[in-house]
Design an enzyme around this catalytic site. Sequence first.
Site, PDB file in Angstrom:
ATOM      1  CE  LYS A 483      28.970 -40.549 -86.822  1.00 48.14           C
ATOM      2  NZ  LYS A 483      29.219 -41.957 -87.161  1.00 48.14           N
ATOM      3  NE  ARG A 581      27.112 -48.459 -83.943  1.00 54.76           N
ATOM      4  CZ  ARG A 581      27.873 -47.452 -84.341  1.00 54.76           C
ATOM      5  NH1 ARG A 581      28.534 -46.700 -83.462  1.00 54.76           N
ATOM      6  NH2 ARG A 581      28.003 -47.170 -85.620  1.00 54.76           N
ATOM      7  CE1 TYR A 709      32.794 -20.932 -57.385  1.00 50.29           C
ATOM      8  CE2 TYR A 709      33.254 -21.634 -59.635  1.00 50.29           C
ATOM      9  CZ  TYR A 709      32.486 -20.923 -58.730  1.00 50.29           C
ATOM     10  OH  TYR A 709      31.418 -20.206 -59.178  1.00 50.29           O
ATOM     11  CG  MET A 758      28.660 -23.211 -66.101  1.00 49.58           C
ATOM     12  SD  MET A 758      27.063 -22.688 -65.468  1.00 49.58           S
ATOM     13  CE  MET A 758      26.860 -23.758 -64.073  1.00 49.58           C
TER      14      MET A 758
HETATM   15  C1  LIG Z   1      30.362 -42.346 -87.668  1.00 49.33           C
HETATM   16  C2  LIG Z   1      30.350 -43.441 -88.622  1.00 49.33           C
HETATM   17  C3  LIG Z   1      31.313 -43.505 -89.642  1.00 49.33           C
HETATM   18  C4  LIG Z   1      32.480 -42.585 -89.730  1.00 49.33           C
HETATM   19  O1  LIG Z   1      33.496 -42.974 -88.836  1.00 49.33           O
HETATM   20  P1  LIG Z   1      34.897 -42.214 -88.699  1.00 49.33           P
HETATM   21  O2  LIG Z   1      35.715 -43.050 -87.843  1.00 49.33           O
HETATM   22  O3  LIG Z   1      34.587 -40.890 -88.090  1.00 49.33           O
HETATM   23  O4  LIG Z   1      35.413 -42.072 -90.093  1.00 49.33           O
HETATM   24  C5  LIG Z   1      31.161 -44.490 -90.592  1.00 49.33           C
HETATM   25  N1  LIG Z   1      30.133 -45.377 -90.531  1.00 49.33           N
HETATM   26  C6  LIG Z   1      29.223 -45.371 -89.539  1.00 49.33           C
HETATM   27  C7  LIG Z   1      28.146 -46.390 -89.523  1.00 49.33           C
HETATM   28  C8  LIG Z   1      29.302 -44.395 -88.544  1.00 49.33           C
HETATM   29  O5  LIG Z   1      28.402 -44.391 -87.556  1.00 49.33           O
END
Ligand SMILES: *Cc1c(COP(=O)(O)O)cnc(C)c1O
Length: 814
Positions: A483, A581, A709, A758
């Site tokens: 992801k 969550r 800056y 930037m």
């Molecule tokens: C991102 C995620 C993981 C991986 O977590 P890490 O700590 O990066 O290994 C596993 N399960 C779910 C549901 C996630 O959202």
Amino acid sequence: MNHKILNSIQKINAQFINNHFTVALDTVSIDSRSLQNGSETLFFALIGTNIDAHIYVGDLIEVGVRNFVVTHIPKNCESKANFYIVDDTLLSLQEFAAQYRSLFDFPIIGITGSNGKTIVKEWLNFLLSPDFNVIRSPKSYNSQVGVPLSVIAINEQHNLGIFEAGISVHAEMKNLEKIIKPTLGVLTNIGSAHDQGFVNLDEKIKEKMSLFQTAETVIYQTSDQISSFISSNSNAFTWSFTQKGATVFIGKQIMDEQTILNIHYKNDNFKVKIPFQDQASIENAISCLMVLLYFKYDYVIIQNRMQLLFPVEMRLKVKNGINNCSIIDDSYSSDFQSLKIALDFLESQKQGDNKTVIISDIFQSGLTKDELYNKVSDLITSNKISRVIGIGVTISEYRHKFDNCITYQTTADFIADYENLDFTNESILIKGARSFQFEEIVQLLEEKTHETVLEINLNAISFNLNFFKSKLKPTVKIMVMVKAFGYGNGGFEIAKLLEHQKADYLGVAFADEGIALKNAGIQLPIMVLNPENTSFSAIIQYQLEPEIYSLKGLRAFLKIAAQKHLKHFPIHLKIDTGMHRLGFEDNTIDELISTLKGNQNIQVKSILSHMATSDDVLHKDFATGQIALFEKLSSRLMHELNIQPIRHLMNTSGISNFPDAQYDMVRLGIGLYGISNDSQEQKKLENVGTLKSIISQIRTIPSGDSVGYGRKFMAEQTTKVATIPIGYADGLSRGWGNGVGYVTIKNKKAMILGSICMDMLMVDVTKIDCKEGDAVIIFGQSPSVIEIAKALDTISYEILTSISQRVKRVFYRD
Ligand SMILES: *Cc1c(COP(=O)(O)O)cnc(C)c1O
């Protein structure tokens, strides 16, 4: 066919199960994925920590392989091929290579040492190939597997071998010695690399020197410690900057762009110029010079060739090209062995089906031109290359050997015709000898962006994946989370690598990410963590697998699934065990069960939950509670729905911290990218991403002047300031400026001066010997992402995923 392969395999200690298939062998392979495997391949089924190649024997028989070296005959393969049954396939590969080597009798240079082996090998090849047909190890093939594979490439026409041997632990060298049997030894810098495998320096030197047991002569920088380990069969041929007693005494003068070596040898004195000034390059160049002296080269030839030495680029780099192409840049060598490796790499990295190879004349094969281009043509055909662009006089003569091929006499001719060629949506391997200057072609085809790049080491990703795999119980599968664009490291390229490395599942956050991966040809199943109801149709169309976390979502999905008459479409059920969550809560399980019972449109592929505190021992009780609730709710679902789904709960930190709760699968995320929150584990992972830039401008300001800056930095003394084209728009937080953070230039820290702008930042290089155009490391080995995250009071995840998409990602392999 190569009779010597048959000859050698017959000599190893094996039980031969002869099912009377042809034994016209021509090559040896250990990689089941190579498209080059076929009826003339002898396949060694090696057993690695994670993958046992015996499981691919059946597939290989399908593609025509008929001769295998195995520890046992896999099921259903019994009478379908010839088998050499051995106790240990790796040892047999080594034994085979040693047999093969013994069939040739010409000088072999063996190179070992802690640093510089590959460079010395490449330079020696350059220096000696005008006079010899050289066979050398491709790339850095110097390991227990790489050395046998290198040696097996020797053929009748070669008359000089150059092989490197690398070891990381005690007692490995004796295997390599038997295979290489060098007649001339070169010991490069002994340094401190890989020291952890040895008790002390003595043991390390002794081990390395054992490569030279039967060498007539050994070349090294004079040292009593080394001399004490030289075999009584060998002569020492030594050099030194300080000890007049060395065979060759050398003085050096380091100039602006070059170094002048004053060589005193026997009664002669002469000067040699080399185009380097750093200590490592100077020592490596001297190792090469010593070999030339050993071969009694004329001093004038030595001088002429040594001044042409060049920086060695051994890595295969993947770059983004124009029009959605990807480019594999291997524009520095063109021998047959490295072509084979590059074609395998192209296959493992290709996007879509179209593969183009741009290739120069091939040198140094030892074969006649006819034989060589026949072999190259076979290789290109077996790799299913869609288009060949040949550049050079010789390859032009052989154009008829390739399908869909155009040729040009020179690189300049190609460039002149470039506008008339189309490069779109394909993977392009650019492979040519140095003299063809294919870097100009790479520049044309490369997508243009600014100088800041995030370099991603694909080998490190494979290494980290295998590290975590080794912590899993044998049947546990692995889902890798890619992801957020692979945690900022590049979605497609990493997914492709994971597919190649046989991960079981991929995980993405949103449907779009999964669709992009499917469009690029990824075939691994992909779970979508957070599918919106509006994306369900697309999810079904692209064969993605949704995570369903609520009754509302479930009903919506079931409705579409019924409309589309789906059968057993895979879904994943997320339950909330304490993260709060996403997920079904305890009190919704009854309704979940009644809604799903008997439904044939979907199949519950897996049940998962997510840990809130897998990384934190202080919350161990909470974590154990989550595990217990997961066990309870998932068991109930399995029982009442009468299903056997994959169960998974753990993320990276959970893999090590809760080994008993690995269930059927784990979800690896941050660990793949080289980051752990356990400091012991962190040491064992390899760094994946290096964010790099260059120095745009350098100026010196007097005490009292300010930088940037708001005049946040005031010079208290004369200060040399370098400007670097990376800023907060690239994802580098402003919190890292104003005396908090630093970058690395020439291995030294350069503090960031004033506020980060930037698109730029300024650093203090008063004490660093650097110039405009020099490389700058923003993060990587040092500072590490972890260090930056700590200083900014955040976590590594945020630093990695903040690097903006305008920063070009460059993938490479060592
Ligand atoms: C991102 C995620 C993981 C991986 O977590 P890490 O700590 O990066 O290994 C596993 N399960 C779910 C549901 C996630 O959202």
